[in-house]
Design an enzyme around this catalytic site. Structure first.
Site, PDB file in Angstrom:
ATOM      1  N   HIS A  77       0.837  -1.212   0.000  1.00 37.69           N
ATOM      2  CA  HIS A  77       0.000   0.000   0.000  1.00 37.69           C
ATOM      3  C   HIS A  77       0.870   1.259   0.000  1.00 37.69           C
ATOM      4  O   HIS A  77       1.292   1.742   1.051  1.00 37.69           O
ATOM      5  CB  HIS A  77      -0.916  -0.016   1.221  1.00 37.69           C
ATOM      6  CG  HIS A  77      -2.052   0.953   1.119  1.00 37.69           C
ATOM      7  ND1 HIS A  77      -3.325   0.669   1.548  1.00 37.69           N
ATOM      8  CD2 HIS A  77      -2.118   2.221   0.634  1.00 37.69           C
ATOM      9  CE1 HIS A  77      -4.114   1.707   1.328  1.00 37.69           C
ATOM     10  NE2 HIS A  77      -3.397   2.665   0.782  1.00 37.69           N
ATOM     11  N   ARG A 108       2.341   8.963  -6.314  1.00 40.26           N
ATOM     12  CA  ARG A 108       1.950  10.316  -6.791  1.00 40.26           C
ATOM     13  C   ARG A 108       2.324  10.625  -8.235  1.00 40.26           C
ATOM     14  O   ARG A 108       2.306  11.791  -8.635  1.00 40.26           O
ATOM     15  CB  ARG A 108       2.595  11.400  -5.901  1.00 40.26           C
ATOM     16  CG  ARG A 108       2.320  11.269  -4.421  1.00 40.26           C
ATOM     17  CD  ARG A 108       0.857  11.363  -4.111  1.00 40.26           C
ATOM     18  NE  ARG A 108       0.603  11.461  -2.670  1.00 40.26           N
ATOM     19  CZ  ARG A 108      -0.487  10.975  -2.092  1.00 40.26           C
ATOM     20  NH1 ARG A 108      -1.411  10.358  -2.796  1.00 40.26           N
ATOM     21  NH2 ARG A 108      -0.657  11.114  -0.794  1.00 40.26           N
ATOM     22  N   ASN A 165      -4.694   6.595  -7.166  1.00 39.70           N
ATOM     23  CA  ASN A 165      -5.291   7.943  -7.024  1.00 39.70           C
ATOM     24  C   ASN A 165      -4.294   9.037  -7.411  1.00 39.70           C
ATOM     25  O   ASN A 165      -3.959   9.926  -6.635  1.00 39.70           O
ATOM     26  CB  ASN A 165      -5.844   8.165  -5.603  1.00 39.70           C
ATOM     27  CG  ASN A 165      -4.784   8.083  -4.510  1.00 39.70           C
ATOM     28  OD1 ASN A 165      -3.711   7.509  -4.715  1.00 39.70           O
ATOM     29  ND2 ASN A 165      -5.076   8.667  -3.357  1.00 39.70           N
ATOM     30  N   ASP A 169      -8.409   3.038  -3.837  1.00 40.07           N
ATOM     31  CA  ASP A 169      -7.927   3.521  -2.534  1.00 40.07           C
ATOM     32  C   ASP A 169      -7.890   5.044  -2.445  1.00 40.07           C
ATOM     33  O   ASP A 169      -7.508   5.739  -3.376  1.00 40.07           O
ATOM     34  CB  ASP A 169      -6.542   2.982  -2.218  1.00 40.07           C
ATOM     35  CG  ASP A 169      -6.103   3.462  -0.841  1.00 40.07           C
ATOM     36  OD1 ASP A 169      -6.785   3.117   0.121  1.00 40.07           O
ATOM     37  OD2 ASP A 169      -5.129   4.234  -0.761  1.00 40.07           O
ATOM     38  N   HIS A 206     -10.542   0.108   0.202  1.00 42.43           N
ATOM     39  CA  HIS A 206     -10.526   1.195   1.185  1.00 42.43           C
ATOM     40  C   HIS A 206     -11.962   1.293   1.689  1.00 42.43           C
ATOM     41  O   HIS A 206     -12.853   1.720   0.952  1.00 42.43           O
ATOM     42  CB  HIS A 206     -10.075   2.480   0.505  1.00 42.43           C
ATOM     43  CG  HIS A 206     -10.260   3.733   1.316  1.00 42.43           C
ATOM     44  ND1 HIS A 206      -9.209   4.545   1.699  1.00 42.43           N
ATOM     45  CD2 HIS A 206     -11.372   4.332   1.817  1.00 42.43           C
ATOM     46  CE1 HIS A 206      -9.679   5.578   2.389  1.00 42.43           C
ATOM     47  NE2 HIS A 206     -10.991   5.476   2.468  1.00 42.43           N
ATOM     48  N   HIS A 249      -5.714  -0.921   5.339  1.00 46.95           N
ATOM     49  CA  HIS A 249      -5.513  -0.115   6.568  1.00 46.95           C
ATOM     50  C   HIS A 249      -6.604  -0.228   7.631  1.00 46.95           C
ATOM     51  O   HIS A 249      -7.340   0.700   7.896  1.00 46.95           O
ATOM     52  CB  HIS A 249      -5.254   1.352   6.227  1.00 46.95           C
ATOM     53  CG  HIS A 249      -6.113   1.958   5.149  1.00 46.95           C
ATOM     54  ND1 HIS A 249      -7.482   1.912   5.165  1.00 46.95           N
ATOM     55  CD2 HIS A 249      -5.764   2.641   4.035  1.00 46.95           C
ATOM     56  CE1 HIS A 249      -7.944   2.544   4.093  1.00 46.95           C
ATOM     57  NE2 HIS A 249      -6.922   2.984   3.390  1.00 46.95           N
ATOM     58  N   ASN A 293      -6.017   8.941   6.888  1.00 45.90           N
ATOM     59  CA  ASN A 293      -7.326   8.314   6.782  1.00 45.90           C
ATOM     60  C   ASN A 293      -7.153   6.830   6.480  1.00 45.90           C
ATOM     61  O   ASN A 293      -6.587   6.505   5.444  1.00 45.90           O
ATOM     62  CB  ASN A 293      -8.132   8.982   5.657  1.00 45.90           C
ATOM     63  CG  ASN A 293      -9.515   8.378   5.517  1.00 45.90           C
ATOM     64  OD1 ASN A 293      -9.984   7.701   6.423  1.00 45.90           O
ATOM     65  ND2 ASN A 293     -10.163   8.631   4.388  1.00 45.90           N
ATOM     66  N   ASP A 297       0.832   2.470   3.749  1.00 47.32           N
ATOM     67  CA  ASP A 297      -0.005   3.573   3.253  1.00 47.32           C
ATOM     68  C   ASP A 297       0.851   4.851   3.122  1.00 47.32           C
ATOM     69  O   ASP A 297       0.409   5.958   3.444  1.00 47.32           O
ATOM     70  CB  ASP A 297      -1.217   3.826   4.148  1.00 47.32           C
ATOM     71  CG  ASP A 297      -2.320   4.612   3.438  1.00 47.32           C
ATOM     72  OD1 ASP A 297      -2.141   4.978   2.247  1.00 47.32           O
ATOM     73  OD2 ASP A 297      -3.352   4.865   4.078  1.00 47.32           O
ATOM     74  N   HIS A 336       2.847  14.158   1.132  1.00 49.18           N
ATOM     75  CA  HIS A 336       2.258  15.484   0.888  1.00 49.18           C
ATOM     76  C   HIS A 336       3.328  16.518   1.203  1.00 49.18           C
ATOM     77  O   HIS A 336       4.160  16.294   2.084  1.00 49.18           O
ATOM     78  CB  HIS A 336       1.031  15.722   1.773  1.00 49.18           C
ATOM     79  CG  HIS A 336      -0.118  14.816   1.465  1.00 49.18           C
ATOM     80  ND1 HIS A 336      -0.833  14.873   0.286  1.00 49.18           N
ATOM     81  CD2 HIS A 336      -0.681  13.791   2.176  1.00 49.18           C
ATOM     82  CE1 HIS A 336      -1.784  13.943   0.287  1.00 49.18           C
ATOM     83  NE2 HIS A 336      -1.706  13.261   1.416  1.00 49.18           N
TER      84      HIS A 336
HETATM   85  O1  DOR Z   1      -4.279   9.006   4.619  1.00 48.44           O
HETATM   86  C1  DOR Z   1      -4.529   8.690   3.483  1.00 48.44           C
HETATM   87  N1  DOR Z   1      -3.865   9.216   2.436  1.00 48.44           N
HETATM   88  N2  DOR Z   1      -5.508   7.817   3.277  1.00 48.44           N
HETATM   89  C2  DOR Z   1      -5.959   7.535   2.054  1.00 48.44           C
HETATM   90  O2  DOR Z   1      -6.866   6.743   1.948  1.00 48.44           O
HETATM   91  C3  DOR Z   1      -5.390   8.214   0.871  1.00 48.44           C
HETATM   92  C4  DOR Z   1      -4.030   8.678   1.132  1.00 48.44           C
HETATM   93  C5  DOR Z   1      -3.516   9.674   0.123  1.00 48.44           C
HETATM   94  O3  DOR Z   1      -3.615   9.408  -1.067  1.00 48.44           O
HETATM   95  O4  DOR Z   1      -2.965  10.698   0.527  1.00 48.44           O
HETATM   96 ZN    ZN Z   2      -6.897   4.150   1.804  1.00 45.48          ZN
END
Ligand code: DOR
Ligand code: ZN
Length: 417
Positions: free
Chosen positions: A59, A63, A93, A150, A177, A230, A276, A303, A307
């Site tokens: 997981h 990006r 994503n 996800d 998810h 998760h 999350n 996960d 960012h």
């Molecule tokens: O904390 C998270 N960040 N949970 C997610 O489900 C998505 C992920 C993200 O893409 O930043």
């Molecule tokens: Zn997730």
């Protein structure tokens, strides 16, 4: 020309042995005993180090394409190698989302230069929007290894059922998810004391476990296998434990922050502790550990969700997510070493995820891909986000003193860290 690792403690799925490892042509050709190196071989003295099977992180958010200011395939794989991760699943994503054969092929091609095994998860629905199902056969042909939306749940039962059936038919694991957005949308932290004290919207435990119940029921109704991402609440673990007991083909993962931290961490309004699902209560943390100990939880993933510092600056506006690939093994060793053996940790972080995904790797045995990481179990270090190898700094274990450090990582017999 071979690589000969001398005098390592070799951690495998059911035992630890002391001895040598030889890697040649990308695979292990000797495990244990005393290897005699040829003059042209590379010899690595590993006395005092542990050789773990290369971690399989099922997981990860790389990006790329589209949000490469946070991470890209190269920087993400550098972080992986530094954490001992030799295989990873990257989530769809991105921007655009991984919902076309072209985008899958872009990832597969770009990843070739990294030396890490990168397995793209393709989207279940177009743009992860829930507006219609993707062409899973075409995505698989292009190199997709799993299906997932996800970051979001698949809210439409019909679409989720279709993905579960098609995933089963095509041999693509479906990674869910689980989140009831009618309860949790816009939530910032665990619902309870933390959300009350901070005066922000919460994400309840029920928003997670109720959607896990729905997902498991759907999988059960068609006899399909399903993987839950998760897991963070005690009720989620109970739901999965009961489903496994009645024979449902369900597997699940958690992440180190869920068995190490609680929602107390967010009270200082630092968005680097927001993800999350969110950090939960102490009872949940302990239930996650119980789930790891009794086999309800199959895998530890990270996960890893990069960012930028700018995005993480405002506690409430910041996006969810924390990075973790460079600290997952060290954090797990530091906090669970008294409860889990080294082979058990290798199973949770390498063997089980490889088997769930149906990919090679996960153990140090003759003929298997020569993926391993050398770890100094007693080295202490403090996590300094500015010294990590990825592009972002939102490290959930920043400032933590960890015991156990990755010293070198080999993927396909080649040194990648
Ligand atoms: O904390 C998270 N960040 N949970 C997610 O489900 C998505 C992920 C993200 O893409 O930043
Ligand atoms: Zn997730």
């Amino acid at each position: 020309m071979a690589v000969v690792i001398k005098n390592a403690t070799i951690v495998n799925i059911d035992e630890e042995i002391h001895g040598d490892i030889v890697m040649r042509d990308g695979v292990f050709v000797r495990v244990g005993g005393n290897a005699v190196a040829e003059p042209e071989d590379t010899v690595v003295e590993a006395e005092g180090l542990c050789a773990f099977p290369g971690l399989v992180d099922m997981h990860v958010h790389l990006r790329d394409p589209g949000q490469t200011h946070k991470e890209d395939i190269l920087s993400g794989c550098a972080a992986a190698a530094a954490g001992g991760v030799t295989s990873l699943v990257c989530m769809p994503n991105t921007s655009p989302a991984v919902d076309s054969a072209e985008t899958v092929a872009y990832i597969v091609n770009k990843a070739k230069a990294t030396g890490i095994h990168v397995y793209p998860a393709a989207a279940i629905t177009f743009g992860l929007s829930g507006s219609g199902c993707c062409d899973y056969e075409a995505l698989k042909k292009a190199g997709a290894a799993a299906l997932s939306d996800d970051g979001r749940p698949v809210e439409d039962d019909g679409m989720l059922l279709n993905a579960l059936r098609e995933g089963e038919r095509l041999g693509l694991p479906v990674l869910c998810h689980c989140e009831d957005l009618t309860q949790a949308a816009g939530g910032k932290v665990h619902e309870g004391r933390a959300s009350r004290l901070l005066g922000v919207k919460g994400m309840s435990s029920a928003s997670e476990y109720a959607d896990i119940e729905r997902t498991i029921s759907l999988a059960e109704s068609v006899g399909a296998r399903v993987h839950i991402c998760h897991v963070s609440t005690k009720e989620s673990i109970d739901v999965i434990r009961r489903a496994k007991a009645r024979g449902v083909k369900v597997t699940c993962e958690t992440a180190p922050h869920y068995f190490i931290y609680t929602c107390e961490k967010v009270l200082g309004r630092d968005a680097d502790y927001r993800m999350n699902p969110p950090l939960r209560e102490e009872a949940d943390r302990l239930a996650v550990i119980d789930g790891l100990l009794d086999g309800t939880i199959d895998a530890i993933a990270t996960d890893h969700a990069p960012h930028s510092p700018e995005e993480k600056a405002d506690f409430v506006k910041a996006p969810n997510g924390v990075i973790g690939m460079e600290t997952s093994l060290a954090a797990t060793l530091t906090f669970l070493r008294d409860q889990l053996s080294l082979p058990e940790i290798a199973r949770l972080m390498s063997f089980h995820p490889a088997r769930i995904l149906g990919i090679p790797g996960g153990e140090i045995k003759i003929g298997a891909p020569a993926d391993l990481t050398l770890v100094n179990l007693s080295e202490k270090w403090i996590v300094d986000p500015t010294r990590l190898h990825g592009r972002s700094r939102n490290a959930v274990f920043k400032g933590e003193e960890l015991t156990g450090r990755v010293k070198a990582t080999y993927c396909g017999g080649k040194r990648v860290f």
